[in-house]
Design a protein around this motif. Structure first.
Motif, PDB file in Angstrom:
ATOM      1  N   LYS A   5       0.837  -1.196   0.000  1.00  0.00           N
ATOM      2  CA  LYS A   5       0.000   0.000   0.000  1.00  0.00           C
ATOM      3  C   LYS A   5       0.878   1.256   0.000  1.00  0.00           C
ATOM      4  O   LYS A   5       0.619   2.212  -0.718  1.00  0.00           O
ATOM      5  N   GLN A   6       1.922   1.213   0.820  1.00  0.00           N
ATOM      6  CA  GLN A   6       2.871   2.336   0.878  1.00  0.00           C
ATOM      7  C   GLN A   6       3.505   2.564  -0.485  1.00  0.00           C
ATOM      8  O   GLN A   6       3.579   3.683  -0.970  1.00  0.00           O
ATOM      9  N   LYS A   7       3.962   1.486  -1.090  1.00  0.00           N
ATOM     10  CA  LYS A   7       4.645   1.572  -2.391  1.00  0.00           C
ATOM     11  C   LYS A   7       3.706   2.158  -3.447  1.00  0.00           C
ATOM     12  O   LYS A   7       4.074   3.037  -4.221  1.00  0.00           O
ATOM     13  N   LEU A   8       2.464   1.690  -3.465  1.00  0.00           N
ATOM     14  CA  LEU A   8       1.496   2.151  -4.441  1.00  0.00           C
ATOM     15  C   LEU A   8       1.222   3.646  -4.255  1.00  0.00           C
ATOM     16  O   LEU A   8       1.147   4.409  -5.211  1.00  0.00           O
ATOM     17  N   PHE A   9       1.093   4.039  -2.989  1.00  0.00           N
ATOM     18  CA  PHE A   9       0.868   5.453  -2.674  1.00  0.00           C
ATOM     19  C   PHE A   9       2.022   6.304  -3.230  1.00  0.00           C
ATOM     20  O   PHE A   9       1.805   7.329  -3.871  1.00  0.00           O
ATOM     21  N   GLU A  10       3.238   5.842  -2.993  1.00  0.00           N
ATOM     22  CA  GLU A  10       4.401   6.603  -3.454  1.00  0.00           C
ATOM     23  C   GLU A  10       4.467   6.664  -4.974  1.00  0.00           C
ATOM     24  O   GLU A  10       4.744   7.718  -5.545  1.00  0.00           O
ATOM     25  N   LEU A  11       4.168   5.559  -5.619  1.00  0.00           N
ATOM     26  CA  LEU A  11       4.177   5.545  -7.084  1.00  0.00           C
ATOM     27  C   LEU A  11       3.187   6.548  -7.664  1.00  0.00           C
ATOM     28  O   LEU A  11       3.484   7.283  -8.597  1.00  0.00           O
ATOM     29  N   LYS A  12       1.996   6.595  -7.071  1.00  0.00           N
ATOM     30  CA  LYS A  12       0.977   7.523  -7.562  1.00  0.00           C
ATOM     31  C   LYS A  12       1.442   8.967  -7.394  1.00  0.00           C
ATOM     32  O   LYS A  12       1.281   9.785  -8.289  1.00  0.00           O
ATOM     33  N   TRP A  13       1.993   9.276  -6.216  1.00  0.00           N
ATOM     34  CA  TRP A  13       2.442  10.643  -5.980  1.00  0.00           C
ATOM     35  C   TRP A  13       3.558  11.071  -6.909  1.00  0.00           C
ATOM     36  O   TRP A  13       3.643  12.211  -7.319  1.00  0.00           O
ATOM     37  N   LYS A  14       4.413  10.107  -7.224  1.00  0.00           N
ATOM     38  CA  LYS A  14       5.540  10.434  -8.112  1.00  0.00           C
ATOM     39  C   LYS A  14       5.055  10.849  -9.495  1.00  0.00           C
ATOM     40  O   LYS A  14       5.725  11.593 -10.188  1.00  0.00           O
ATOM     41  N   ARG A  15       3.897  10.382  -9.875  1.00  0.00           N
ATOM     42  CA  ARG A  15       3.335  10.815 -11.161  1.00  0.00           C
ATOM     43  C   ARG A  15       2.930  12.283 -11.121  1.00  0.00           C
ATOM     44  O   ARG A  15       3.129  13.014 -12.059  1.00  0.00           O
ATOM     45  N   TYR A  16       2.285  12.700 -10.003  1.00  0.00           N
ATOM     46  CA  TYR A  16       1.808  14.083  -9.895  1.00  0.00           C
ATOM     47  C   TYR A  16       2.942  15.051  -9.555  1.00  0.00           C
ATOM     48  O   TYR A  16       3.086  16.105 -10.146  1.00  0.00           O
ATOM     49  N   ASN A 134       1.575  18.577   5.086  1.00  0.00           N
ATOM     50  CA  ASN A 134       0.562  17.683   5.622  1.00  0.00           C
ATOM     51  C   ASN A 134       1.251  16.377   6.089  1.00  0.00           C
ATOM     52  O   ASN A 134       1.040  15.909   7.212  1.00  0.00           O
ATOM     53  N   TRP A 135       2.139  15.848   5.244  1.00  0.00           N
ATOM     54  CA  TRP A 135       2.858  14.610   5.586  1.00  0.00           C
ATOM     55  C   TRP A 135       3.720  14.810   6.817  1.00  0.00           C
ATOM     56  O   TRP A 135       3.908  13.884   7.602  1.00  0.00           O
ATOM     57  N   ARG A 136       4.273  16.023   6.967  1.00  0.00           N
ATOM     58  CA  ARG A 136       5.119  16.290   8.134  1.00  0.00           C
ATOM     59  C   ARG A 136       4.312  16.081   9.415  1.00  0.00           C
ATOM     60  O   ARG A 136       4.775  15.443  10.350  1.00  0.00           O
ATOM     61  N   ILE A 137       3.088  16.595   9.435  1.00  0.00           N
ATOM     62  CA  ILE A 137       2.249  16.453  10.630  1.00  0.00           C
ATOM     63  C   ILE A 137       1.977  14.964  10.892  1.00  0.00           C
ATOM     64  O   ILE A 137       2.133  14.468  11.997  1.00  0.00           O
ATOM     65  N   LEU A 138       1.584  14.248   9.835  1.00  0.00           N
ATOM     66  CA  LEU A 138       1.296  12.821   9.988  1.00  0.00           C
ATOM     67  C   LEU A 138       2.529  12.091  10.518  1.00  0.00           C
ATOM     68  O   LEU A 138       2.443  11.273  11.430  1.00  0.00           O
ATOM     69  N   ASN A 139       3.687  12.435   9.942  1.00  0.00           N
ATOM     70  CA  ASN A 139       4.941  11.796  10.347  1.00  0.00           C
ATOM     71  C   ASN A 139       5.227  11.988  11.844  1.00  0.00           C
ATOM     72  O   ASN A 139       5.643  11.054  12.527  1.00  0.00           O
ATOM     73  N   TRP A 140       4.960  13.179  12.333  1.00  0.00           N
ATOM     74  CA  TRP A 140       5.221  13.463  13.751  1.00  0.00           C
ATOM     75  C   TRP A 140       4.382  12.561  14.659  1.00  0.00           C
ATOM     76  O   TRP A 140       4.749  12.279  15.785  1.00  0.00           O
ATOM     77  N   PHE A 141       3.229  12.153  14.140  1.00  0.00           N
ATOM     78  CA  PHE A 141       2.355  11.317  14.965  1.00  0.00           C
ATOM     79  C   PHE A 141       2.383   9.847  14.518  1.00  0.00           C
ATOM     80  O   PHE A 141       1.481   9.079  14.839  1.00  0.00           O
ATOM     81  N   GLY A 142       3.411   9.492  13.748  1.00  0.00           N
ATOM     82  CA  GLY A 142       3.602   8.097  13.379  1.00  0.00           C
ATOM     83  C   GLY A 142       2.623   7.561  12.353  1.00  0.00           C
ATOM     84  O   GLY A 142       2.331   6.370  12.330  1.00  0.00           O
ATOM     85  N   VAL A 143       2.114   8.456  11.488  1.00  0.00           N
ATOM     86  CA  VAL A 143       1.147   8.020  10.466  1.00  0.00           C
ATOM     87  C   VAL A 143       1.762   8.180   9.070  1.00  0.00           C
ATOM     88  O   VAL A 143       2.343   9.213   8.755  1.00  0.00           O
ATOM     89  N   HIS A 144       1.645   7.156   8.244  1.00  0.00           N
ATOM     90  CA  HIS A 144       2.102   7.256   6.855  1.00  0.00           C
ATOM     91  C   HIS A 144       1.008   7.963   6.052  1.00  0.00           C
ATOM     92  O   HIS A 144      -0.180   7.714   6.282  1.00  0.00           O
ATOM     93  N   PRO A 145       1.408   8.853   5.088  1.00  0.00           N
ATOM     94  CA  PRO A 145       0.370   9.592   4.356  1.00  0.00           C
ATOM     95  C   PRO A 145      -0.587   8.700   3.571  1.00  0.00           C
ATOM     96  O   PRO A 145      -1.669   9.142   3.179  1.00  0.00           O
ATOM     97  N   GLY A 146      -0.210   7.452   3.353  1.00  0.00           N
ATOM     98  CA  GLY A 146      -1.110   6.557   2.615  1.00  0.00           C
ATOM     99  C   GLY A 146      -2.084   5.810   3.513  1.00  0.00           C
ATOM    100  O   GLY A 146      -2.893   5.030   3.034  1.00  0.00           O
ATOM    101  N   GLU A 147      -2.014   6.056   4.831  1.00  0.00           N
ATOM    102  CA  GLU A 147      -2.935   5.361   5.742  1.00  0.00           C
ATOM    103  C   GLU A 147      -4.344   5.973   5.671  1.00  0.00           C
ATOM    104  O   GLU A 147      -4.509   7.130   5.289  1.00  0.00           O
ATOM    105  N   ASP A 148      -5.308   5.184   6.099  1.00  0.00           N
ATOM    106  CA  ASP A 148      -6.710   5.632   6.041  1.00  0.00           C
ATOM    107  C   ASP A 148      -6.974   6.784   7.014  1.00  0.00           C
ATOM    108  O   ASP A 148      -6.369   6.850   8.077  1.00  0.00           O
ATOM    109  N   ARG A 149      -7.904   7.661   6.615  1.00  0.00           N
ATOM    110  CA  ARG A 149      -8.251   8.799   7.477  1.00  0.00           C
ATOM    111  C   ARG A 149      -9.754   9.013   7.527  1.00  0.00           C
ATOM    112  O   ARG A 149     -10.463   8.702   6.567  1.00  0.00           O
ATOM    113  N   GLY A 150     -10.203   9.595   8.616  1.00  0.00           N
ATOM    114  CA  GLY A 150     -11.586  10.042   8.712  1.00  0.00           C
ATOM    115  C   GLY A 150     -11.560  11.558   8.748  1.00  0.00           C
ATOM    116  O   GLY A 150     -10.713  12.141   9.425  1.00  0.00           O
TER     117      GLY A 150
END
Ligand SMILES: [Zn+2]
Length: 441
Positions: A5-16, A134-150
Protein backbone atom coordinates in the motif's frame (compact mmCIF):
# COMPACT_ATOMS: atom_id res chain seq x y z
CA UNK A 1 0.13 -0.38 6.97
CA UNK A 2 1.10 -3.04 4.42
CA UNK A 3 4.25 -2.34 2.37
CA UNK A 4 2.44 -2.75 -0.98
CA UNK A 5 0.00 0.00 0.00
CA UNK A 6 2.87 2.34 0.88
CA UNK A 7 4.65 1.57 -2.39
CA UNK A 8 1.50 2.15 -4.44
CA UNK A 9 0.87 5.45 -2.67
CA UNK A 10 4.40 6.60 -3.45
CA UNK A 11 4.18 5.54 -7.08
CA UNK A 12 0.98 7.52 -7.56
CA UNK A 13 2.44 10.64 -5.98
CA UNK A 14 5.54 10.43 -8.11
CA UNK A 15 3.34 10.82 -11.16
CA UNK A 16 1.81 14.08 -9.90
CA UNK A 17 4.80 15.57 -8.07
CA UNK A 18 8.01 13.74 -8.97
CA UNK A 19 10.03 15.68 -6.39
CA UNK A 20 7.54 15.47 -3.48
CA UNK A 21 9.33 12.64 -1.68
CA UNK A 22 12.82 14.13 -1.96
CA UNK A 23 11.43 17.47 -0.72
CA UNK A 24 9.74 15.69 2.15
CA UNK A 25 13.02 13.97 3.12
CA UNK A 26 14.69 17.41 3.19
CA UNK A 27 11.93 18.73 5.47
CA UNK A 28 12.54 16.02 8.02
CA UNK A 29 16.24 16.89 7.98
CA UNK A 30 15.81 20.64 8.18
CA UNK A 31 13.51 20.54 11.23
CA UNK A 32 16.52 19.36 13.28
CA UNK A 33 19.07 21.87 11.91
CA UNK A 34 20.60 24.44 14.29
CA UNK A 35 18.26 27.44 14.61
CA UNK A 36 20.78 29.96 13.20
CA UNK A 37 21.21 27.84 10.09
CA UNK A 38 17.44 27.86 9.59
CA UNK A 39 17.41 31.64 10.00
CA UNK A 40 20.15 32.05 7.39
CA UNK A 41 18.23 29.93 4.90
CA UNK A 42 15.12 31.98 5.58
CA UNK A 43 16.90 35.29 4.97
CA UNK A 44 18.15 33.93 1.67
CA UNK A 45 14.66 32.78 0.68
CA UNK A 46 13.20 36.19 1.57
CA UNK A 47 15.74 38.03 -0.58
CA UNK A 48 14.91 35.73 -3.46
CA UNK A 49 11.13 36.09 -3.24
CA UNK A 50 11.19 39.89 -2.80
CA UNK A 51 13.56 40.34 -5.71
CA UNK A 52 11.40 38.05 -7.84
CA UNK A 53 8.19 39.87 -6.88
CA UNK A 54 9.70 43.29 -7.65
CA UNK A 55 11.03 42.14 -11.01
CA UNK A 56 8.03 40.10 -12.15
CA UNK A 57 4.87 41.69 -10.76
CA UNK A 58 3.50 45.15 -11.39
CA UNK A 59 1.94 45.31 -7.93
CA UNK A 60 5.07 44.83 -5.81
CA UNK A 61 7.11 47.12 -8.05
CA UNK A 62 4.64 49.96 -7.47
CA UNK A 63 3.77 49.09 -3.87
CA UNK A 64 7.40 49.23 -2.77
CA UNK A 65 8.36 52.16 -5.02
CA UNK A 66 5.62 54.21 -3.35
CA UNK A 67 7.42 53.79 -0.03
CA UNK A 68 10.85 54.52 -1.54
CA UNK A 69 12.10 50.93 -1.46
CA UNK A 70 14.26 49.79 -4.40
CA UNK A 71 15.72 46.45 -5.49
CA UNK A 72 19.15 47.65 -4.36
CA UNK A 73 17.86 47.95 -0.78
CA UNK A 74 17.35 44.19 -0.51
CA UNK A 75 19.79 42.78 2.04
CA UNK A 76 20.67 46.11 3.66
CA UNK A 77 20.25 46.61 7.41
CA UNK A 78 16.67 45.92 8.54
CA UNK A 79 15.52 45.89 4.91
CA UNK A 80 12.67 43.42 5.25
CA UNK A 81 10.85 45.36 7.97
CA UNK A 82 10.77 48.42 5.71
CA UNK A 83 8.48 46.65 3.24
CA UNK A 84 4.87 47.86 3.56
CA UNK A 85 2.44 45.02 4.33
CA UNK A 86 -0.10 43.61 1.91
CA UNK A 87 -3.75 43.54 2.98
CA UNK A 88 -6.94 41.72 1.98
CA UNK A 89 -7.98 44.92 0.20
CA UNK A 90 -4.88 44.64 -2.03
CA UNK A 91 -5.79 41.05 -2.85
CA UNK A 92 -9.25 42.16 -3.90
CA UNK A 93 -8.26 45.13 -6.03
CA UNK A 94 -4.87 44.06 -7.46
CA UNK A 95 -5.20 40.33 -8.06
CA UNK A 96 -3.92 40.42 -11.65
CA UNK A 97 -0.99 42.71 -10.86
CA UNK A 98 0.10 40.50 -7.97
CA UNK A 99 0.53 37.53 -10.31
CA UNK A 100 3.76 36.78 -12.14
CA UNK A 101 2.10 36.82 -15.56
CA UNK A 102 5.03 35.06 -17.24
CA UNK A 103 4.10 31.94 -15.21
CA UNK A 104 0.35 32.41 -15.35
CA UNK A 105 -0.18 28.87 -16.64
CA UNK A 106 0.78 27.54 -13.20
CA UNK A 107 -1.61 29.81 -11.27
CA UNK A 108 -4.37 28.08 -9.31
CA UNK A 109 -7.15 29.89 -7.47
CA UNK A 110 -8.69 29.50 -4.07
CA UNK A 111 -11.27 31.53 -2.20
CA UNK A 112 -10.87 32.48 1.43
CA UNK A 113 -13.75 31.78 3.79
CA UNK A 114 -16.50 34.29 4.24
CA UNK A 115 -17.11 33.77 7.97
CA UNK A 116 -14.85 36.63 9.01
CA UNK A 117 -15.64 39.11 6.27
CA UNK A 118 -15.90 39.33 2.53
CA UNK A 119 -14.72 36.20 0.68
CA UNK A 120 -11.44 36.95 -1.04
CA UNK A 121 -9.82 35.32 -4.04
CA UNK A 122 -6.21 34.25 -3.68
CA UNK A 123 -3.75 32.46 -5.96
CA UNK A 124 -1.01 29.89 -5.61
CA UNK A 125 1.57 28.00 -7.63
CA UNK A 126 -0.04 24.70 -8.60
CA UNK A 127 3.36 23.02 -9.00
CA UNK A 128 4.32 23.21 -5.33
CA UNK A 129 3.76 19.90 -3.52
CA UNK A 130 2.28 21.54 -0.43
CA UNK A 131 1.12 18.11 0.69
CA UNK A 132 4.57 17.54 2.17
CA UNK A 133 3.63 19.83 5.08
CA UNK A 134 0.56 17.68 5.62
CA UNK A 135 2.86 14.61 5.59
CA UNK A 136 5.12 16.29 8.13
CA UNK A 137 2.25 16.45 10.63
CA UNK A 138 1.30 12.82 9.99
CA UNK A 139 4.94 11.80 10.35
CA UNK A 140 5.22 13.46 13.75
CA UNK A 141 2.36 11.32 14.97
CA UNK A 142 3.60 8.10 13.38
CA UNK A 143 1.15 8.02 10.47
CA UNK A 144 2.10 7.26 6.86
CA UNK A 145 0.37 9.59 4.36
CA UNK A 146 -1.11 6.56 2.62
CA UNK A 147 -2.93 5.36 5.74
CA UNK A 148 -6.71 5.63 6.04
CA UNK A 149 -8.25 8.80 7.48
CA UNK A 150 -11.59 10.04 8.71
CA UNK A 151 -12.37 13.68 8.01
CA UNK A 152 -14.97 16.32 8.82
CA UNK A 153 -14.77 19.09 6.26
CA UNK A 154 -17.25 21.07 4.27
CA UNK A 155 -18.07 18.68 1.41
CA UNK A 156 -16.72 19.85 -1.93
CA UNK A 157 -17.52 16.66 -3.83
CA UNK A 158 -21.24 16.23 -3.67
CA UNK A 159 -22.24 14.21 -6.71
CA UNK A 160 -21.85 10.43 -6.88
CA UNK A 161 -19.55 10.83 -9.83
CA UNK A 162 -17.25 13.26 -7.97
CA UNK A 163 -17.22 10.96 -4.96
CA UNK A 164 -16.40 7.94 -7.08
CA UNK A 165 -13.55 9.70 -8.91
CA UNK A 166 -12.12 10.91 -5.60
CA UNK A 167 -12.25 7.44 -4.13
CA UNK A 168 -10.59 5.93 -7.18
CA UNK A 169 -7.83 8.54 -7.07
CA UNK A 170 -7.06 7.76 -3.44
CA UNK A 171 -7.34 4.00 -3.73
CA UNK A 172 -6.19 1.90 -1.85
CA UNK A 173 -6.23 4.62 0.86
CA UNK A 174 -9.71 5.17 2.28
CA UNK A 175 -10.88 8.66 3.20
CA UNK A 176 -14.02 8.47 5.25
CA UNK A 177 -15.86 11.80 5.06
CA UNK A 178 -18.60 13.52 6.97
CA UNK A 179 -19.95 16.78 5.62
CA UNK A 180 -19.25 19.28 8.40
CA UNK A 181 -21.76 21.85 7.13
CA UNK A 182 -24.83 19.69 7.78
CA UNK A 183 -24.34 17.38 10.72
CA UNK A 184 -27.39 15.58 12.02
CA UNK A 185 -27.79 12.89 14.63
CA UNK A 186 -28.19 10.24 11.96
CA UNK A 187 -25.18 11.44 9.93
CA UNK A 188 -23.04 11.43 13.09
CA UNK A 189 -24.18 7.90 13.94
CA UNK A 190 -23.57 6.64 10.41
CA UNK A 191 -20.11 8.22 10.35
CA UNK A 192 -19.11 6.69 13.70
CA UNK A 193 -20.28 3.28 12.60
CA UNK A 194 -18.07 3.41 9.50
CA UNK A 195 -15.26 5.01 11.50
CA UNK A 196 -15.24 2.10 13.94
CA UNK A 197 -15.28 -0.39 11.08
CA UNK A 198 -12.50 1.26 9.04
CA UNK A 199 -10.30 2.11 12.08
CA UNK A 200 -8.42 4.97 10.38
CA UNK A 201 -5.02 6.13 11.63
CA UNK A 202 -6.12 9.74 11.91
CA UNK A 203 -9.26 11.81 12.42
CA UNK A 204 -9.14 15.35 11.06
CA UNK A 205 -11.38 18.33 10.54
CA UNK A 206 -12.71 21.69 11.68
CA UNK A 207 -12.41 22.35 15.40
CA UNK A 208 -16.15 23.00 15.75
CA UNK A 209 -17.22 19.90 13.84
CA UNK A 210 -14.78 17.55 15.61
CA UNK A 211 -15.88 19.00 18.97
CA UNK A 212 -19.50 18.34 18.08
CA UNK A 213 -18.66 14.76 17.13
CA UNK A 214 -16.72 14.31 20.39
CA UNK A 215 -19.67 15.72 22.36
CA UNK A 216 -21.96 13.23 20.60
CA UNK A 217 -19.62 10.31 21.42
CA UNK A 218 -19.54 11.23 25.11
CA UNK A 219 -23.25 12.07 25.49
CA UNK A 220 -24.27 8.80 23.89
CA UNK A 221 -21.58 6.74 25.59
CA UNK A 222 -20.36 5.45 22.25
CA UNK A 223 -17.17 3.39 22.23
CA UNK A 224 -15.28 5.17 19.44
CA UNK A 225 -12.20 3.83 17.71
CA UNK A 226 -9.06 5.50 19.00
CA UNK A 227 -6.94 6.83 16.09
CA UNK A 228 -3.20 7.60 16.44
CA UNK A 229 -4.15 11.27 16.76
CA UNK A 230 -6.91 13.79 16.11
CA UNK A 231 -5.93 16.75 13.97
CA UNK A 232 -8.01 19.93 14.20
CA UNK A 233 -7.76 23.16 12.28
CA UNK A 234 -9.51 26.30 10.96
CA UNK A 235 -10.37 27.93 14.30
CA UNK A 236 -8.85 28.49 17.72
CA UNK A 237 -8.89 25.35 19.88
CA UNK A 238 -9.78 26.05 23.51
CA UNK A 239 -8.48 23.90 26.39
CA UNK A 240 -12.13 22.92 26.99
CA UNK A 241 -12.47 21.51 23.48
CA UNK A 242 -9.06 19.85 23.57
CA UNK A 243 -10.03 17.93 26.70
CA UNK A 244 -13.41 16.98 25.23
CA UNK A 245 -11.84 15.59 22.04
CA UNK A 246 -9.06 13.75 23.89
CA UNK A 247 -11.63 12.20 26.26
CA UNK A 248 -13.92 11.06 23.43
CA UNK A 249 -11.22 9.45 21.28
CA UNK A 250 -8.52 8.63 23.85
CA UNK A 251 -5.98 10.12 21.46
CA UNK A 252 -3.58 13.09 21.40
CA UNK A 253 -4.94 16.23 19.74
CA UNK A 254 -2.87 18.20 17.22
CA UNK A 255 -3.78 21.85 16.76
CA UNK A 256 -2.84 23.02 13.28
CA UNK A 257 -2.80 26.64 12.18
CA UNK A 258 -3.23 27.77 8.63
CA UNK A 259 -5.19 30.34 6.68
CA UNK A 260 -6.74 30.08 3.24
CA UNK A 261 -3.99 32.25 1.76
CA UNK A 262 -1.17 30.21 3.31
CA UNK A 263 -2.39 26.88 4.54
CA UNK A 264 0.59 25.25 6.25
CA UNK A 265 1.74 27.77 8.83
CA UNK A 266 2.29 25.85 12.08
CA UNK A 267 1.27 22.76 14.05
CA UNK A 268 1.78 21.02 17.35
CA UNK A 269 4.10 18.07 17.80
CA UNK A 270 3.13 15.25 20.19
CA UNK A 271 4.76 17.20 23.07
CA UNK A 272 1.97 19.74 22.63
CA UNK A 273 4.02 22.82 23.57
CA UNK A 274 2.75 25.55 21.32
CA UNK A 275 2.88 25.22 17.53
CA UNK A 276 6.04 24.67 15.45
CA UNK A 277 6.24 27.08 12.49
CA UNK A 278 7.05 25.59 9.05
CA UNK A 279 9.89 28.06 8.49
CA UNK A 280 10.91 26.42 5.21
CA UNK A 281 7.57 27.49 3.75
CA UNK A 282 6.50 30.61 5.58
CA UNK A 283 8.12 33.56 7.28
CA UNK A 284 5.88 34.61 10.15
CA UNK A 285 6.08 37.94 11.99
CA UNK A 286 4.15 39.42 14.89
CA UNK A 287 4.26 43.19 14.59
CA UNK A 288 3.16 46.40 16.31
CA UNK A 289 1.27 49.36 14.81
CA UNK A 290 4.40 50.49 12.90
CA UNK A 291 4.85 46.98 11.45
CA UNK A 292 7.97 46.34 13.54
CA UNK A 293 8.32 42.89 15.14
CA UNK A 294 7.30 42.74 18.82
CA UNK A 295 9.43 40.78 21.32
CA UNK A 296 8.67 37.11 22.08
CA UNK A 297 5.78 36.75 24.52
CA UNK A 298 4.04 39.94 23.33
CA UNK A 299 0.92 39.74 21.16
CA UNK A 300 1.02 41.35 17.75
CA UNK A 301 -0.66 41.43 14.35
CA UNK A 302 0.28 38.54 12.07
CA UNK A 303 2.25 39.12 8.86
CA UNK A 304 2.93 36.13 6.60
CA UNK A 305 5.36 35.67 3.74
CA UNK A 306 5.12 32.62 1.50
CA UNK A 307 8.77 31.73 0.79
CA UNK A 308 8.11 29.21 -1.97
CA UNK A 309 5.43 30.68 -4.19
CA UNK A 310 6.91 32.58 -7.15
CA UNK A 311 3.68 32.64 -9.19
CA UNK A 312 1.51 34.53 -6.72
CA UNK A 313 3.93 36.04 -4.21
CA UNK A 314 2.50 36.98 -0.83
CA UNK A 315 4.92 39.13 1.14
CA UNK A 316 4.16 40.51 4.61
CA UNK A 317 0.50 39.64 4.12
CA UNK A 318 -1.74 40.62 7.02
CA UNK A 319 -4.27 37.85 7.61
CA UNK A 320 -6.16 39.50 10.49
CA UNK A 321 -5.04 37.09 13.25
CA UNK A 322 -3.19 38.03 16.39
CA UNK A 323 -0.59 35.88 18.10
CA UNK A 324 2.77 35.70 19.82
CA UNK A 325 6.05 33.80 19.88
CA UNK A 326 6.75 31.54 22.81
CA UNK A 327 10.00 32.02 24.68
CA UNK A 328 10.65 28.36 25.40
CA UNK A 329 11.91 25.68 23.04
CA UNK A 330 10.20 22.33 22.62
CA UNK A 331 11.40 19.21 24.45
CA UNK A 332 11.00 17.26 21.19
CA UNK A 333 14.29 18.77 19.98
CA UNK A 334 12.95 20.12 16.69
CA UNK A 335 14.40 23.57 16.05
CA UNK A 336 11.33 24.96 14.28
CA UNK A 337 10.38 27.94 16.50
CA UNK A 338 7.19 27.87 18.59
CA UNK A 339 4.17 30.16 18.55
CA UNK A 340 1.39 30.19 21.12
CA UNK A 341 -1.92 28.61 20.18
CA UNK A 342 -3.72 31.16 18.04
CA UNK A 343 -6.46 32.80 20.08
CA UNK A 344 -8.66 35.35 18.45
CA UNK A 345 -9.02 37.55 15.48
CA UNK A 346 -8.51 41.28 15.71
CA UNK A 347 -12.13 42.00 14.91
CA UNK A 348 -13.24 40.03 17.92
CA UNK A 349 -11.96 42.48 20.53
CA UNK A 350 -14.70 44.19 22.57
CA UNK A 351 -14.90 47.91 23.14
CA UNK A 352 -16.33 49.35 26.40
CA UNK A 353 -18.19 52.69 26.78
CA UNK A 354 -15.03 54.26 28.25
CA UNK A 355 -13.19 53.35 25.05
CA UNK A 356 -11.26 50.58 26.77
CA UNK A 357 -10.70 47.48 24.62
CA UNK A 358 -10.93 43.92 25.88
CA UNK A 359 -8.63 41.76 23.80
CA UNK A 360 -10.01 38.77 21.95
CA UNK A 361 -7.08 36.74 23.29
CA UNK A 362 -8.17 37.38 26.84
CA UNK A 363 -11.84 36.65 26.14
CA UNK A 364 -11.01 33.16 24.92
CA UNK A 365 -9.18 32.35 28.15
CA UNK A 366 -11.98 32.97 30.66
CA UNK A 367 -12.37 29.26 31.41
CA UNK A 368 -8.74 28.25 30.88
CA UNK A 369 -8.10 27.74 34.59
CA UNK A 370 -11.19 25.55 34.96
CA UNK A 371 -11.51 23.50 31.75
CA UNK A 372 -13.56 20.84 33.53
CA UNK A 373 -16.49 23.11 34.41
CA UNK A 374 -17.84 24.09 31.02
CA UNK A 375 -18.06 21.87 27.97
CA UNK A 376 -18.20 24.84 25.71
CA UNK A 377 -18.75 28.58 25.81
CA UNK A 378 -19.19 31.68 23.70
CA UNK A 379 -18.80 35.33 24.64
CA UNK A 380 -21.00 37.77 22.74
CA UNK A 381 -20.98 41.55 22.79
CA UNK A 382 -24.29 43.01 21.66
CA UNK A 383 -24.80 46.26 19.78
CA UNK A 384 -25.63 48.09 23.03
CA UNK A 385 -22.18 46.91 24.26
CA UNK A 386 -23.64 44.61 26.91
CA UNK A 387 -22.07 41.15 27.11
CA UNK A 388 -23.55 37.66 27.28
CA UNK A 389 -21.56 34.58 28.21
CA UNK A 390 -23.20 31.41 26.90
CA UNK A 391 -21.99 28.13 28.32
CA UNK A 392 -22.73 24.42 28.49
CA UNK A 393 -22.10 23.28 32.07
CA UNK A 394 -20.44 19.87 32.46
CA UNK A 395 -23.05 19.11 35.11
CA UNK A 396 -25.70 21.01 37.07
CA UNK A 397 -23.43 21.07 40.12
CA UNK A 398 -20.88 23.09 38.15
CA UNK A 399 -23.25 25.99 37.46
CA UNK A 400 -22.51 27.94 40.69
CA UNK A 401 -18.75 27.72 40.11
CA UNK A 402 -19.13 28.79 36.48
CA UNK A 403 -21.30 31.72 37.58
CA UNK A 404 -18.55 32.80 39.96
CA UNK A 405 -15.98 32.63 37.14
CA UNK A 406 -18.28 34.88 35.09
CA UNK A 407 -18.73 37.29 38.03
CA UNK A 408 -14.94 37.50 38.33
CA UNK A 409 -14.79 38.30 34.62
CA UNK A 410 -17.43 41.03 35.06
CA UNK A 411 -15.43 42.54 37.94
CA UNK A 412 -12.27 42.39 35.89
CA UNK A 413 -13.75 44.59 33.15
CA UNK A 414 -14.78 47.08 35.83
CA UNK A 415 -18.54 46.50 35.65
CA UNK A 416 -18.77 49.03 32.82
CA UNK A 417 -21.45 47.06 30.98
CA UNK A 418 -23.94 44.44 32.14
CA UNK A 419 -22.60 40.89 31.85
CA UNK A 420 -25.28 38.25 31.60
CA UNK A 421 -24.87 34.52 31.57
CA UNK A 422 -26.97 31.92 29.81
CA UNK A 423 -26.93 28.13 30.01
CA UNK A 424 -27.21 26.60 26.53
CA UNK A 425 -27.22 23.05 25.20
CA UNK A 426 -25.15 23.73 22.15
CA UNK A 427 -22.78 26.42 20.90
CA UNK A 428 -23.79 27.48 17.42
CA UNK A 429 -21.00 27.19 14.88
CA UNK A 430 -20.56 28.76 11.52
CA UNK A 431 -20.14 26.02 8.88
CA UNK A 432 -18.04 23.95 11.24
CA UNK A 433 -15.96 26.89 12.39
CA UNK A 434 -16.60 27.71 16.00
CA UNK A 435 -16.21 31.34 16.91
CA UNK A 436 -16.19 31.74 20.61
CA UNK A 437 -15.85 35.47 20.72
CA UNK A 438 -18.56 37.24 18.75
CA UNK A 439 -19.15 40.96 18.41
CA UNK A 440 -22.53 41.84 16.98
CA UNK A 441 -22.46 44.71 14.53
ZN1 LIG B 1 8.01 19.84 19.52
Amino acid sequence: MPKWKQKLFELKWKRYHPDAFSRFAHLLESERLPADQLRERQEEARRKIVRHAMEHTAFYRQHYAASGFEVGDIGTDGWFEKLPPVTKAHLRSHFEEMTDLSQKQFLRLSTTGGSTGTPTKTGFDGRLPEEIYNWRILNWFGVHPGEDRGSLWRATRTTWRQKFVNRALWWPTRHLQLDASFMTESSLRAFLKQFNRLRPACLQGYVGAISQLARFVIDNQIEAWSPKFVWVTSAPLSPVQRKLIADAFHAPVCDQYGSCEIRWIAQQCPEGKGLHVNVEHVHLEYVDEENHPVPAGVYGRTLLTNLEDMVFPLIRYENGDRGRWLLESCPCGRSLPLIDTVKGRESESFVLPSGKTINGEYLTTIFDATPDLARGFRVIQHRDLSITVEYIPSSDQDVPRIESVIRAFSAKIGGEVPVESRVVHEIAHDRGKLRFVVRER
